[in-house]
Scaffold this motif. Sequence first.
Motif, PDB file in Angstrom:
ATOM      1  N   ARG A   1       9.535   7.369   3.145  1.00  0.00           N
ATOM      2  CA  ARG A   1      10.651   6.412   3.292  1.00  0.00           C
ATOM      3  C   ARG A   1      10.674   5.860   4.716  1.00  0.00           C
ATOM      4  N   LEU A   2      10.436   6.711   5.678  1.00  0.00           N
ATOM      5  CA  LEU A   2      10.385   6.266   7.070  1.00  0.00           C
ATOM      6  C   LEU A   2       9.222   5.291   7.278  1.00  0.00           C
TER       7      LEU A   2
ATOM      8  N   THR B   1      17.380   0.049   4.649  1.00  0.00           N
ATOM      9  CA  THR B   1      17.486   1.242   3.812  1.00  0.00           C
ATOM     10  C   THR B   1      16.593   1.063   2.594  1.00  0.00           C
ATOM     11  N   THR B   2      16.129   2.166   2.056  1.00  0.00           N
ATOM     12  CA  THR B   2      15.280   2.123   0.870  1.00  0.00           C
ATOM     13  C   THR B   2      15.888   2.970  -0.232  1.00  0.00           C
TER      14      THR B   2
ATOM     15  N   CYS C   1      10.601   0.148  -5.698  1.00  0.00           N
ATOM     16  CA  CYS C   1      11.237   0.345  -4.400  1.00  0.00           C
ATOM     17  C   CYS C   1      12.148  -0.846  -4.091  1.00  0.00           C
ATOM     18  N   VAL C   2      13.400  -0.554  -3.761  1.00  0.00           N
ATOM     19  CA  VAL C   2      14.368  -1.585  -3.386  1.00  0.00           C
ATOM     20  C   VAL C   2      14.661  -1.416  -1.901  1.00  0.00           C
ATOM     21  N   ILE C   3      14.390  -2.451  -1.130  1.00  0.00           N
ATOM     22  CA  ILE C   3      14.596  -2.421   0.309  1.00  0.00           C
ATOM     23  C   ILE C   3      15.786  -3.317   0.645  1.00  0.00           C
TER      24      ILE C   3
ATOM     25  N   GLN D   1       0.818  -1.214   0.000  1.00  0.00           N
ATOM     26  CA  GLN D   1       0.000   0.000   0.000  1.00  0.00           C
ATOM     27  C   GLN D   1       0.850   1.262   0.000  1.00  0.00           C
ATOM     28  N   LEU D   2       2.083   1.173   0.467  1.00  0.00           N
ATOM     29  CA  LEU D   2       2.930   2.357   0.624  1.00  0.00           C
ATOM     30  C   LEU D   2       3.803   2.672  -0.591  1.00  0.00           C
ATOM     31  N   VAL D   3       4.074   1.702  -1.449  1.00  0.00           N
ATOM     32  CA  VAL D   3       5.056   1.918  -2.502  1.00  0.00           C
ATOM     33  C   VAL D   3       4.617   2.904  -3.573  1.00  0.00           C
ATOM     34  N   ASP D   4       3.337   3.147  -3.727  1.00  0.00           N
ATOM     35  CA  ASP D   4       2.879   4.098  -4.742  1.00  0.00           C
ATOM     36  C   ASP D   4       2.834   5.539  -4.251  1.00  0.00           C
ATOM     37  N   HIS D   5       3.213   5.762  -3.016  1.00  0.00           N
ATOM     38  CA  HIS D   5       3.236   7.117  -2.465  1.00  0.00           C
ATOM     39  C   HIS D   5       4.510   7.832  -2.932  1.00  0.00           C
ATOM     40  N   PRO D   6       4.531   9.164  -2.899  1.00  0.00           N
ATOM     41  CA  PRO D   6       5.721   9.912  -3.313  1.00  0.00           C
ATOM     42  C   PRO D   6       6.950   9.531  -2.478  1.00  0.00           C
TER      43      PRO D   6
END
Length: 107
Positions: free
Chosen positions: A53-54, A77-78, A86-88, A42-47
């Motif tokens: 990032r936090l 880290t992201t 997004c690479v975590i 749900q978070l990856v499409d946010h700016p």
Amino acid sequence: MSRATGRSIALRDHISQSIGDILTTSIGDRLMRRTYGSYLPQLVDHPATEANRLRLIAATAQAIMKWEPRTRVQRITTSFNAQGRCVIAIARRDLHSGAAVNSTVTI
């Protein structure tokens, strides 16, 4: 067991595979385990702001601590690749061997 080959894999690889599954599964997707997964999908499409990032880091740590008791997270880290995914990067310590392990998950 490896989900790609069906063959037996080392415990370290099984933990990494499990973490990938946990992080890429949305909470509520599993019928018999409604709370399994993470909020990452749900978070990856946010700016890509610092606040978001936090949120990604917190959601990653929370999901791993809840669903993968065989390891302890040390650092997360992201970053975002050229395709915008997004690479975590996760630095962790496996409890069975005490070995430090670095792994990445792309969402």
